[in-house]
Design an enzyme around this catalytic site. Structure first.
Site, PDB file in Angstrom:
ATOM      1  CD  GLU A   1     -48.224  59.862 -50.615  1.00  0.00           C
ATOM      2  OE1 GLU A   1     -47.256  59.612 -49.874  1.00  0.00           O
ATOM      3  OE2 GLU A   1     -49.275  59.196 -50.583  1.00  0.00           O
TER       4      GLU A   1
ATOM      5  CE1 TYR B   1     -38.010  58.850 -55.625  1.00  0.00           C
ATOM      6  CE2 TYR B   1     -39.711  60.504 -55.851  1.00  0.00           C
ATOM      7  CZ  TYR B   1     -38.682  59.942 -55.132  1.00  0.00           C
ATOM      8  OH  TYR B   1     -38.331  60.470 -53.919  1.00  0.00           O
TER       9      TYR B   1
END
Length: 147
Positions: free
Chosen positions: A107, A119
């Site tokens: 998250e 990411y």
């Protein structure tokens, strides 16, 4: 780029890790959470990034069967912009692959565009949203990749 070493975290690293944690997050984890993960949670793995003998970052990972989750990752604000986060995330990916995880999830704050871009470089995609996830009620984006 200055050289860093990435190694497994040990409990004696916790004071330095807590400095990174408090400098990095609005709602930092408590030291007791790290102690539990390091000493009792056999699903957890932690890495630290060390530069010139000082801990400048860390990454926590839980691996349950074939699924891995990044619990937290941070580089001290004074050390950001030097691609240390990339190297730490690469090491985390190598670890979860070594442990034969098939998926990785995490998250990230919806406002944390820099982390989201990091990411994405490693193949993670946004697959959902957790509304009001953080203590300040900011939404979290759920990112995921098949390894």
């Amino acid at each position: 780029m200055d050289d860093i070493t990435i190694r497994n975290m040990v409990t004696s690293d916790l004071d330095a890790v807590m400095q990174v944690e408090h400098a990095s997050f609005q709602s930092p984890w408590k030291k007791e959470n790290f102690i539990f993960d390091l000493t009792e949670n056999f699903y957890s793995y932690y890495l630290v990034a060390v530069k010139a003998g000082e801990i400048i970052g860390y990454c926590g990972i839980w691996i349950v069967y074939d699924a891995a989750q990044i619990t937290n990752i941070a580089v001290h604000p004074e050390e950001r912009g030097n691609h240390y986060g990339d190297r730490l995330f690469e090491a985390a990916l190598a670890l979860v692959k070594l442990k034969e995880a098939e998926t990785l999830t995490l998250e990230v704050r919806e406002s944390n565009i820099v982390a989201q871009e990091l990411y994405k470089k490693f193949g993670l995609e946004v697959v959902g949203k957790r509304e009001r996830y953080y203590q300040d009620f900011e939404d979290a984006l759920v990112m995921w990749v098949k390894l």
